[in-house]
Design a protein around this motif. Structure first.
Motif, PDB file in Angstrom:
ATOM      1  N   ALA A 194       0.807  -1.220   0.000  1.00 40.02           N
ATOM      2  CA  ALA A 194       0.000   0.000   0.000  1.00 40.02           C
ATOM      3  C   ALA A 194       0.838   1.267   0.000  1.00 40.02           C
ATOM      4  O   ALA A 194       0.316   2.345   0.280  1.00 40.02           O
ATOM      5  CB  ALA A 194      -0.926  -0.010   1.213  1.00 40.02           C
ATOM      6  N   SER A 195       2.119   1.170  -0.305  1.00 39.03           N
ATOM      7  CA  SER A 195       2.981   2.351  -0.321  1.00 39.03           C
ATOM      8  C   SER A 195       2.711   3.215  -1.545  1.00 39.03           C
ATOM      9  O   SER A 195       2.229   2.734  -2.581  1.00 39.03           O
ATOM     10  CB  SER A 195       4.456   1.938  -0.306  1.00 39.03           C
ATOM     11  OG  SER A 195       4.804   1.305  -1.528  1.00 39.03           O
ATOM     12  N   ALA A 242      -7.323   2.817   2.155  1.00 43.03           N
ATOM     13  CA  ALA A 242      -7.169   4.114   1.490  1.00 43.03           C
ATOM     14  C   ALA A 242      -6.350   4.007   0.211  1.00 43.03           C
ATOM     15  O   ALA A 242      -6.564   4.779  -0.742  1.00 43.03           O
ATOM     16  CB  ALA A 242      -6.526   5.120   2.444  1.00 43.03           C
ATOM     17  N   SER A 243      -5.417   3.057   0.149  1.00 41.36           N
ATOM     18  CA  SER A 243      -4.576   2.943  -1.044  1.00 41.36           C
ATOM     19  C   SER A 243      -5.406   2.517  -2.263  1.00 41.36           C
ATOM     20  O   SER A 243      -5.131   2.950  -3.387  1.00 41.36           O
ATOM     21  CB  SER A 243      -3.432   1.948  -0.807  1.00 41.36           C
ATOM     22  OG  SER A 243      -3.911   0.615  -0.719  1.00 41.36           O
ATOM     23  N   ALA A 291      -9.532  -8.638   4.336  1.00 43.68           N
ATOM     24  CA  ALA A 291     -10.613  -8.757   3.350  1.00 43.68           C
ATOM     25  C   ALA A 291     -11.595  -7.603   3.492  1.00 43.68           C
ATOM     26  O   ALA A 291     -12.116  -7.083   2.491  1.00 43.68           O
ATOM     27  CB  ALA A 291     -11.326 -10.096   3.522  1.00 43.68           C
ATOM     28  N   MET A 292     -11.841  -7.188   4.729  1.00 41.54           N
ATOM     29  CA  MET A 292     -12.750  -6.065   4.962  1.00 41.54           C
ATOM     30  C   MET A 292     -12.176  -4.777   4.385  1.00 41.54           C
ATOM     31  O   MET A 292     -12.899  -3.983   3.769  1.00 41.54           O
ATOM     32  CB  MET A 292     -12.992  -5.913   6.461  1.00 41.54           C
ATOM     33  CG  MET A 292     -14.023  -4.865   6.823  1.00 41.54           C
ATOM     34  SD  MET A 292     -14.350  -4.878   8.600  1.00 41.54           S
ATOM     35  CE  MET A 292     -15.474  -3.476   8.735  1.00 41.54           C
ATOM     36  N   ALA A 293     -10.874  -4.569   4.536  1.00 46.10           N
ATOM     37  CA  ALA A 293     -10.231  -3.382   3.964  1.00 46.10           C
ATOM     38  C   ALA A 293     -10.376  -3.370   2.448  1.00 46.10           C
ATOM     39  O   ALA A 293     -10.676  -2.338   1.844  1.00 46.10           O
ATOM     40  CB  ALA A 293      -8.759  -3.342   4.359  1.00 46.10           C
ATOM     41  N   LEU A 350      -6.490  10.569   4.448  1.00 49.59           N
ATOM     42  CA  LEU A 350      -5.434   9.595   4.166  1.00 49.59           C
ATOM     43  C   LEU A 350      -5.428   9.239   2.680  1.00 49.59           C
ATOM     44  O   LEU A 350      -4.356   9.115   2.065  1.00 49.59           O
ATOM     45  CB  LEU A 350      -5.659   8.336   5.016  1.00 49.59           C
ATOM     46  CG  LEU A 350      -4.642   7.197   4.862  1.00 49.59           C
ATOM     47  CD1 LEU A 350      -3.221   7.691   5.093  1.00 49.59           C
ATOM     48  CD2 LEU A 350      -4.992   6.063   5.825  1.00 49.59           C
ATOM     49  N   THR A 351      -6.613   9.102   2.097  1.00 47.40           N
ATOM     50  CA  THR A 351      -6.714   8.815   0.661  1.00 47.40           C
ATOM     51  C   THR A 351      -6.081   9.924  -0.166  1.00 47.40           C
ATOM     52  O   THR A 351      -5.312   9.668  -1.093  1.00 47.40           O
ATOM     53  CB  THR A 351      -8.197   8.648   0.256  1.00 47.40           C
ATOM     54  OG1 THR A 351      -8.779   7.561   0.984  1.00 47.40           O
ATOM     55  CG2 THR A 351      -8.324   8.384  -1.231  1.00 47.40           C
ATOM     56  N   VAL A 352      -6.397  11.155   0.189  1.00 50.61           N
ATOM     57  CA  VAL A 352      -5.833  12.310  -0.534  1.00 50.61           C
ATOM     58  C   VAL A 352      -4.316  12.346  -0.397  1.00 50.61           C
ATOM     59  O   VAL A 352      -3.592  12.572  -1.377  1.00 50.61           O
ATOM     60  CB  VAL A 352      -6.461  13.622  -0.019  1.00 50.61           C
ATOM     61  CG1 VAL A 352      -5.724  14.835  -0.598  1.00 50.61           C
ATOM     62  CG2 VAL A 352      -7.933  13.681  -0.384  1.00 50.61           C
TER      63      VAL A 352
END
Length: 365
Positions: A194-195, A242-243, A291-293, A350-352
């Motif tokens: 997710a980096s 978020a990634s 899995a939820m993420a 975090l997404t931004v």
């Protein structure tokens, strides 16, 4: 009571300063900044976000689907041609128990007969299949030709990992698939973690492939329909989630750069890394959160690895892995809500942050 009535009007508004004071009192004098999380070098996020710290234009993810449906995957190691008949029984068991997507990991290049024995009794039009394995990149065109000889193969939604293809092979495979395997996504890009570096590398690779095919006068919609991105989902719950949302924004940025007439997403798949610990019960728990993420982030299919690894998986650990997704769909109803994280200030910020840094890195590649 009128529906337009503000249900919160009886509560006093709380300012950000009041929140900060209350948090620092709880922290016994430590500053609220002590809770900041450096998720990677140069990217620090605060746990405290409110409406005034969130840019409203970024709220929500870029979703084009009317629901959050995803396919439930189960994987099979196919080490020898002689195993195909036995594995077929396992495949039918998995499909009968609720899987609707399959992953075949070959240690050899399968023949038409091998594939037919694997797929005996499988209704191709109802499932998705992903083909991968160490031998497939050695002769990618041969594998595609073999696959095209399977009866009813054009009804199958599918994908494959043919490794790193040169320009001539990309164009050759594109032309072949456009005619014989129109639903096969043969351009597979792995997002290792997710980096922001992994996100920018994925967009960079996609950009290279798009540029090659655009030179051959292929349109962006055709190219996107042959693309598949594979996310590895780790244990940093919010970052993993978020990634995926950040990637969608990066993808739309790439479409805008190519002046695409419409927004269309490639196929997004997620694989949980839920077999990394010796403790199988720990792995079962992490499988659920991973899995939820992926589900909340919004992907097209999810593969939950068995807690004792695919190579050692038995009927019990396969069932546990499969049922994680049944719980998320049939009891938590995550498949019924588009972008469940939309509006959550922490996740939105975090997404931004991930999207902005990844795009800056992409522009430097």
């Amino acid at each position: 009571m009128e529906q337009t009535q503000n249900l919160f009007q009886e509560f006093d508004k709380v300012t950000t300063k009041e929140w900060v004071d209350a948090i620092e009192k709880f922290l016994k004098g430590k500053p609220v900044d002590s809770l900041n999380w450096e998720i990677e070098e140069g990217l620090i996020v605060s746990p405290l976000h409110r409406k005034e710290t969130t840019t409203s234009q970024y709220l929500g993810s870029a979703n084009l689907s009317p629901n959050n449906h995803w396919r439930i995957c189960e994987a099979f190691l196919v080490k020898h041609p002689a195993d195909c008949t036995t594995i077929n029984l396992q495949i039918l068991e998995a499909l009968n128990k609720g899987a609707n997507a399959l992953i075949f990991d070959f240690s050899f290049t399968p023949s038409v007969d091998d594939l037919q024995r694997l797929l005996k009794g499988v209704l191709l039009e109802l499932i998705h299949i992903h083909f991968q394995g160490v031998a497939l990149p050695d002769a990618p065109k041969t594998f595609l030709e073999t696959l095209s000889h399977i009866p009813n193969i054009q009804t199958l939604s599918s994908s494959c990992n043919l490794g790193s293809l040169n320009k001539d092979l990309i164009c050759d495979c594109f032309d072949f698939c456009a005619v014989h395997l129109p639903q096969l996504r043969f351009l597979n890009i792995l997002i290792e973690d997710a980096s922001t570096q992994s996100l920018s590398n994925a967009i960079f690779t996609a950009n290279q492939w798009i540029a090659i095919l655009k030179e051959e006068e292929k349109n962006i919609e055709q190219i996107t329909n042959f693309l598949r991105f594979d996310f590895n989902i780790g244990e940093r719950y919010f970052v993993e989630l978020a990634s995926i949302r950040a990637f969608k924004r990066l993808w739309l940025g790439l479409l805008e750069a190519y002046e695409a007439p419409t927004a269309i997403f490639p196929f997004l798949h997620a694989t949980t890394l839920s077999d990394q610990h010796d403790n199988q019960y720990w792995n079962m728990i992490t499988a659920t959160t991973q899995a939820m993420a992926a589900a909340i982030g919004g992907v097209d299919s999810i593969y939950v690895r068995p807690c004792n690894s695919l190579d050692k998986a038995d009927a019990f650990t396969r069932r546990i892995a499969r049922n994680v997704q049944h719980l998320l769909q049939s009891e938590s109803y995550l498949n019924r809500v588009v972008d469940p994280a939309s509006g959550a200030y922490y996740i939105e910020n975090l997404t931004v942050a991930l999207a902005e840094k990844a795009w800056q890195q992409f522009c430097k590649l």
